[in-house]
Design a protein around this motif. Structure first.
Motif, PDB file in Angstrom:
ATOM      1  N   ARG A  18       1.177  -1.251  -0.058  1.00 12.22           N
ATOM      2  CA  ARG A  18       0.472  -0.117   0.101  1.00 12.22           C
ATOM      3  C   ARG A  18       0.995   1.192  -0.355  1.00 12.22           C
ATOM      4  O   ARG A  18       0.253   2.962  -0.380  1.00 12.22           O
ATOM      5  CB  ARG A  18      -0.741   0.072   1.472  1.00 12.22           C
ATOM      6  N   HIS A  19       1.998   1.340   0.565  1.00  9.03           N
ATOM      7  CA  HIS A  19       3.149   2.748   0.283  1.00  9.03           C
ATOM      8  C   HIS A  19       3.005   3.136  -0.897  1.00  9.03           C
ATOM      9  O   HIS A  19       3.883   4.389  -1.319  1.00  9.03           O
ATOM     10  CB  HIS A  19       4.290   1.845   1.270  1.00  9.03           C
ATOM     11  N   GLN A  20       3.446   1.750  -1.864  1.00  3.31           N
ATOM     12  CA  GLN A  20       4.531   1.927  -3.266  1.00  3.31           C
ATOM     13  C   GLN A  20       3.001   1.625  -4.229  1.00  3.31           C
ATOM     14  O   GLN A  20       3.359   2.436  -5.340  1.00  3.31           O
ATOM     15  CB  GLN A  20       4.697   0.459  -3.289  1.00  3.31           C
ATOM     16  N   ALA A  21       1.730   1.158  -4.270  1.00  2.08           N
ATOM     17  CA  ALA A  21       0.718   1.867  -4.971  1.00  2.08           C
ATOM     18  C   ALA A  21       0.464   3.845  -4.829  1.00  2.08           C
ATOM     19  O   ALA A  21       0.661   4.634  -4.719  1.00  2.08           O
ATOM     20  CB  ALA A  21      -0.722   0.654  -3.779  1.00  2.08           C
ATOM     21  N   SER A  22      -0.061   3.400  -6.257  1.00  2.00           N
ATOM     22  CA  SER A  22      -0.596   5.111  -6.561  1.00  2.00           C
ATOM     23  C   SER A  22       0.889   5.732  -7.484  1.00  2.00           C
ATOM     24  O   SER A  22       0.707   6.794  -7.146  1.00  2.00           O
ATOM     25  CB  SER A  22      -0.382   5.658  -5.717  1.00  2.00           C
TER      26      SER A  22
END
Length: 67
Positions: A18-22
């Motif tokens: 989730r920290h690397q998403a977007s």
């Protein structure tokens, strides 16, 4: 004379958390493979050797959690 087996493709798998998403794929590649020349990263993208979820990836593609 070189060994043709040396030219076999290799596979690196990564899971996006989730920290690397977007994040754009090209920016993520720069961070993940910081020791590689930028031209080499764009070359593998241009030669369509990067896949996300089995599909050919493009540089501006946004990453999602679990990719």
């Amino acid at each position: 004379m070189h060994n043709p087996a040396d030219r076999r493709p290799f596979l690196i798998e990564r899971k996006i958390d989730r920290h690397q998403a977007s994040q754009r794929l090209d920016r993520w590649l720069r961070k993940e493979f910081a020791n590689e020349p930028l031209s080499a990263l764009f070359a593998v993208l241009r030669k369509k050797k990067v896949r996300i979820n089995g599909k050919i990836a493009k540089a501006p593609q946004m990453l999602a959690e679990g990719d």
